[in-house]
Design a protein around this motif. Structure first.
Motif: not given
Length: 152
Positions: A110-132
């Motif tokens: 029910s819980v498993s590994a993955g990758w999330s990539v976040f980037a900060m631009q103009d002081g805001a954090v954005h989720n730019t990519y996910r691998v499930y």
């Protein structure tokens, strides 16, 4: 108990962080266990990667890395059908359930590994990519490799 696949993957990450930092990037690992348990396990394993806890938060559910155990049989992502995996449970999955001490297969996955990539631009954090966890990129690290290993 820790996921053997995740722990094995984490064993090789410590040397990566310095190379990322040289490029103004970083790597942070997150687990669902309480922080005190993570800190103790990290110390026992000798990991130097920064680690945070998602314990008590909805992060893993919000980002699609966790599902209520009752919904596991209906999860389908790309070419991966969790219901089929649970119905046809290979030996490595049954072994994994025992290794992590889960009461049943649905709880174990029910819980498993993955990758999330976040980037900060103009002081805001954005989720730019996910691998499930069961995408074509991550599956070989876990089930693909485990399927090649002798079972006895």
């Amino acid at each position: 108990m820790a996921c053997p696949g995740c722990a094995s993957l984490a064993d090789g990450l410590s040397g990566t962080v310095v190379h990322l930092n040289d490029r103004d990037l970083t790597l942070i690992c997150m687990s669902q266990a309480p922080l005190e348990k993570l800190v103790a396990y990290k110390a026992r394993r000798g990991w130097t990667v920064p680690w945070v806890s998602a314990y008590g938060s909805d992060f893993l559910f919000d980002y699609g890395y966790a599902f209520p155990k009752e919904e596991m049989s209906s999860v389908v992502r790309e070419e991966f059908d969790m219901g089929q995996l649970l119905r046809e449970a290979p030996q490595w999955l049954r072994d994994y359930r025992e290794q992590v001490g889960a009461p049943d297969l649905e709880s174990a996955v029910s819980v498993s590994a993955g990758w999330s990539v976040f980037a900060m631009q103009d002081g805001a954090v954005h989720n730019t990519y996910r691998v499930y966890p069961h995408s074509r990129l991550v599956t070989p690290l876990f089930s693909g490799l485990l399927g090649l290993l002798p079972t006895e």
